[in-house]
Design a protein around this motif. Structure first.
Motif, PDB file in Angstrom:
ATOM      1  N   UNK A 192       0.828  -1.202   0.000  1.00  0.00           N
ATOM      2  CA  UNK A 192       0.000   0.000   0.000  1.00  0.00           C
ATOM      3  C   UNK A 192       0.869   1.261   0.000  1.00  0.00           C
ATOM      4  N   UNK A 193       2.065   1.153   0.540  1.00  0.00           N
ATOM      5  CA  UNK A 193       2.990   2.276   0.581  1.00  0.00           C
ATOM      6  C   UNK A 193       4.141   2.122  -0.428  1.00  0.00           C
ATOM      7  N   UNK A 194       4.466   0.868  -0.752  1.00  0.00           N
ATOM      8  CA  UNK A 194       5.570   0.578  -1.672  1.00  0.00           C
ATOM      9  C   UNK A 194       5.027  -0.370  -2.743  1.00  0.00           C
ATOM     10  N   UNK A 195       4.421   0.141  -3.805  1.00  0.00           N
ATOM     11  CA  UNK A 195       3.721  -0.717  -4.776  1.00  0.00           C
ATOM     12  C   UNK A 195       4.591  -1.804  -5.408  1.00  0.00           C
ATOM     13  N   UNK A 196       5.886  -1.553  -5.576  1.00  0.00           N
ATOM     14  CA  UNK A 196       6.737  -2.538  -6.233  1.00  0.00           C
ATOM     15  C   UNK A 196       7.530  -3.387  -5.246  1.00  0.00           C
ATOM     16  N   UNK A 197       7.069  -3.464  -4.016  1.00  0.00           N
ATOM     17  CA  UNK A 197       7.772  -4.235  -2.988  1.00  0.00           C
ATOM     18  C   UNK A 197       7.902  -5.697  -3.419  1.00  0.00           C
ATOM     19  N   UNK A 198       9.070  -6.292  -3.160  1.00  0.00           N
ATOM     20  CA  UNK A 198       9.373  -7.663  -3.576  1.00  0.00           C
ATOM     21  C   UNK A 198       9.332  -8.579  -2.349  1.00  0.00           C
ATOM     22  N   UNK A 199       8.348  -9.498  -2.258  1.00  0.00           N
ATOM     23  CA  UNK A 199       8.272 -10.383  -1.097  1.00  0.00           C
ATOM     24  C   UNK A 199       9.537 -11.201  -0.872  1.00  0.00           C
ATOM     25  N   UNK A 200      10.231 -11.574  -1.949  1.00  0.00           N
ATOM     26  CA  UNK A 200      11.447 -12.372  -1.782  1.00  0.00           C
ATOM     27  C   UNK A 200      12.513 -11.574  -1.029  1.00  0.00           C
ATOM     28  N   UNK A 201      12.620 -10.289  -1.319  1.00  0.00           N
ATOM     29  CA  UNK A 201      13.596  -9.462  -0.616  1.00  0.00           C
ATOM     30  C   UNK A 201      13.172  -9.233   0.833  1.00  0.00           C
ATOM     31  N   UNK A 202      11.863  -9.066   1.049  1.00  0.00           N
ATOM     32  CA  UNK A 202      11.378  -8.893   2.417  1.00  0.00           C
ATOM     33  C   UNK A 202      11.645 -10.153   3.235  1.00  0.00           C
ATOM     34  N   UNK A 203      11.500 -11.298   2.612  1.00  0.00           N
ATOM     35  CA  UNK A 203      11.786 -12.555   3.309  1.00  0.00           C
ATOM     36  C   UNK A 203      13.244 -12.581   3.787  1.00  0.00           C
ATOM     37  N   UNK A 204      14.156 -12.167   2.929  1.00  0.00           N
ATOM     38  CA  UNK A 204      15.570 -12.121   3.308  1.00  0.00           C
ATOM     39  C   UNK A 204      15.793 -11.134   4.454  1.00  0.00           C
ATOM     40  N   UNK A 205      15.123  -9.983   4.368  1.00  0.00           N
ATOM     41  CA  UNK A 205      15.250  -8.989   5.431  1.00  0.00           C
ATOM     42  C   UNK A 205      14.709  -9.525   6.748  1.00  0.00           C
ATOM     43  N   UNK A 206      13.566 -10.215   6.696  1.00  0.00           N
ATOM     44  CA  UNK A 206      12.990 -10.802   7.896  1.00  0.00           C
ATOM     45  C   UNK A 206      13.950 -11.796   8.554  1.00  0.00           C
ATOM     46  N   UNK A 207      14.570 -12.638   7.744  1.00  0.00           N
ATOM     47  CA  UNK A 207      15.501 -13.630   8.291  1.00  0.00           C
ATOM     48  C   UNK A 207      16.668 -12.944   8.983  1.00  0.00           C
ATOM     49  N   UNK A 208      17.259 -11.948   8.317  1.00  0.00           N
ATOM     50  CA  UNK A 208      18.394 -11.234   8.888  1.00  0.00           C
ATOM     51  C   UNK A 208      17.997 -10.502  10.162  1.00  0.00           C
ATOM     52  N   UNK A 209      16.836  -9.877  10.142  1.00  0.00           N
ATOM     53  CA  UNK A 209      16.372  -9.124  11.303  1.00  0.00           C
ATOM     54  C   UNK A 209      16.043 -10.051  12.464  1.00  0.00           C
ATOM     55  N   UNK A 210      15.403 -11.162  12.178  1.00  0.00           N
ATOM     56  CA  UNK A 210      15.091 -12.148  13.220  1.00  0.00           C
ATOM     57  C   UNK A 210      16.377 -12.591  13.922  1.00  0.00           C
ATOM     58  N   UNK A 211      17.402 -12.890  13.140  1.00  0.00           N
ATOM     59  CA  UNK A 211      18.670 -13.326  13.727  1.00  0.00           C
ATOM     60  C   UNK A 211      19.271 -12.241  14.605  1.00  0.00           C
ATOM     61  N   UNK A 212      19.189 -11.004  14.159  1.00  0.00           N
ATOM     62  CA  UNK A 212      19.767  -9.908  14.939  1.00  0.00           C
ATOM     63  C   UNK A 212      18.995  -9.687  16.239  1.00  0.00           C
ATOM     64  N   UNK A 213      17.670  -9.660  16.173  1.00  0.00           N
ATOM     65  CA  UNK A 213      16.859  -9.392  17.362  1.00  0.00           C
ATOM     66  C   UNK A 213      17.045 -10.480  18.415  1.00  0.00           C
ATOM     67  N   UNK A 214      17.139 -11.736  17.971  1.00  0.00           N
ATOM     68  CA  UNK A 214      17.267 -12.840  18.924  1.00  0.00           C
ATOM     69  C   UNK A 214      18.719 -13.246  19.179  1.00  0.00           C
ATOM     70  N   UNK A 215      19.666 -12.567  18.530  1.00  0.00           N
ATOM     71  CA  UNK A 215      21.064 -12.888  18.762  1.00  0.00           C
ATOM     72  C   UNK A 215      21.438 -14.267  18.265  1.00  0.00           C
ATOM     73  N   UNK A 216      21.062 -14.583  17.022  1.00  0.00           N
ATOM     74  CA  UNK A 216      21.257 -15.912  16.458  1.00  0.00           C
ATOM     75  C   UNK A 216      22.138 -15.862  15.214  1.00  0.00           C
ATOM     76  N   UNK A 217      22.762 -16.980  14.921  1.00  0.00           N
ATOM     77  CA  UNK A 217      23.510 -17.147  13.676  1.00  0.00           C
ATOM     78  C   UNK A 217      22.719 -18.096  12.781  1.00  0.00           C
ATOM     79  N   UNK A 218      22.225 -17.576  11.666  1.00  0.00           N
ATOM     80  CA  UNK A 218      21.418 -18.389  10.761  1.00  0.00           C
ATOM     81  C   UNK A 218      22.302 -19.297   9.917  1.00  0.00           C
ATOM     82  N   UNK A 219      21.850 -20.534   9.761  1.00  0.00           N
ATOM     83  CA  UNK A 219      22.524 -21.511   8.916  1.00  0.00           C
ATOM     84  C   UNK A 219      21.469 -22.232   8.084  1.00  0.00           C
ATOM     85  N   UNK A 220      21.827 -22.586   6.853  1.00  0.00           N
ATOM     86  CA  UNK A 220      20.908 -23.377   6.033  1.00  0.00           C
ATOM     87  C   UNK A 220      20.676 -24.725   6.714  1.00  0.00           C
ATOM     88  N   UNK A 221      19.421 -25.135   6.787  1.00  0.00           N
ATOM     89  CA  UNK A 221      19.083 -26.378   7.481  1.00  0.00           C
ATOM     90  C   UNK A 221      19.776 -27.566   6.828  1.00  0.00           C
TER      91      UNK A 221
END
Length: 231
Positions: A192-221
Motif C-alpha cells: 500500500x505504501x511501496x507498490x513494487x515491494x518484492x516479497x522475496x527481498x522482504x523474506x531475506x530482510x525478515x531472516x536477517x532481522x530475526x537473527x539480529x533481534x534474537x542474537x542468532x547465527x542463521x545456517x541453512x538447514x
C-alpha cells in the motif's frame, strides 16, 4: 528491544520454503517441537514461508468473528493450538514459525511477543515504514493499518506458530472475518505504501532481522523438512 548480548551466537536452522499448504507446515512445526523437547540444547529453527488461502482460529477463538458458515468456508479453515482469534493467510504474506527454547533466552511470553513485534518493526524500518505498537493489543501497525499479526503456542517453553507480515497479499480474504477479533482497525500491507515491494527481498530482510533481534547465527538447514515427519 534487542536481546541481551550474553545470549548471542546460538545457531538457528533456517528453512525458506516457498508456498506450503497450512496442514503440512503445521505438521512440520509439531514434529520440530517434539524433537526440540527431546533435545533442549539443539539449534533453534525458523521457518519462513507463504500459504495458499486459509483461515485459522486460535484455540479459544470465537466463531462470531467469521462472516461465513464454517461448514461452507470459502477456503480451508483450521482451529489450532495458538492463542488469538481468527486470521487469514494467503500468498504475498510472509509467515514466520520460530521453534525456540525460551529457557535459553527469557522464559517470558510477554517478552517473546514483544520480540516478534520488534522483528517486524525493524523489517519495516528497512523499507522506510514506521511500525507502531498499540497498547493492549498484539501486532504491528503502519499509519493505523495492521500489517503484522502474531499468535503463538509455547509448550514447556518451546515455541511454535509465530508471526505473519503482509507484504503484497490480496486482502479480500480478510473481508470475510473480523481479523484477530479487532473490528475497528483495518488491515494493510507493505505494498500500500511501496507498490513494487518484492516479497522475496522482504523474506531475506525478515531472516536477517530475526537473527539480529534474537542474537542468532542463521545456517541453512541440514535436511529437508519432509524427513522430519513420521512415516
Amino acid at each position: 528491544m534487542v536481546l541481551n548480548p550474553q545470549f548471542s551466537c546460538r545457531l538457528c536452522w533456517l528453512y525458506s520454503c516457498g508456498l506450503v499448504p497450512y496442514q503440512q507446515a503445521w505438521e512440520w512445526q509439531k514434529s520440530l517441537v517434539r524433537d526440540r523437547l527431546s533435545h533442549p540444547e539443539a539449534p533453534e529453527t525458523l521457518l519462513l514461508l507463504e500459504h495458499p488461502p486459509v483461515y485459522t482460529l486460535g484455540q479459544g477463538a470465537t466463531l462470531e468473528h467469521l462472516k461465513f458458515d464454517p461448514d461452507t468456508a470459502p477456503y480451508e479453515l483450521h482451529r489450532t493450538e495458538r492463542g488469538g482469534e481468527v486470521t487469514y493467510h494467503c500468498p504475498g504474506q510472509i509467515v514466520g514459525y520460530p521453534i525456540l527454547n525460551l529457557k535459553l533466552f527469557q522464559p517470558d511470553l510477554h517478552w517473546y511477543l514483544r520480540q516478534l513485534e520488534e522483528v517486524t518493526i525493524q523489517t519495516l524500518e528497512v523499507y522506510g515504514l514506521r511500525g507502531d505498537r498499540i497498547p493492549g493489543l498484539t501486532g504491528v501497525w503502519v499509519e493505523g493499518y495492521k500489517v503484522a499479526a502474531i499468535g503463538i503456542k509455547v509448550s514447556r517453553w518451546v515455541t511454535m506458530h509465530g508471526f505473519a507480515l503482509n507484504v503484497r497479499p490480496d486482502l479480500d480474504g480478510f473481508k470475510q472475518i473480523v481479523p484477530c477479533g479487532i473490528a475497528d482497525r483495518p488491515v494493510g500491507r507493505m505494498a500500500d505504501w511501496i507498490p513494487d515491494i518484492d516479497p522475496a527481498k522482504v523474506r531475506q530482510t525478515l531472516a536477517t532481522t530475526f537473527a539480529r533481534v534474537f542474537g542468532l547465527e542463521l545456517m541453512r538447514a541440514p535436511h529437508e523438512l519432509e524427513l522430519l515427519l513420521p512415516h
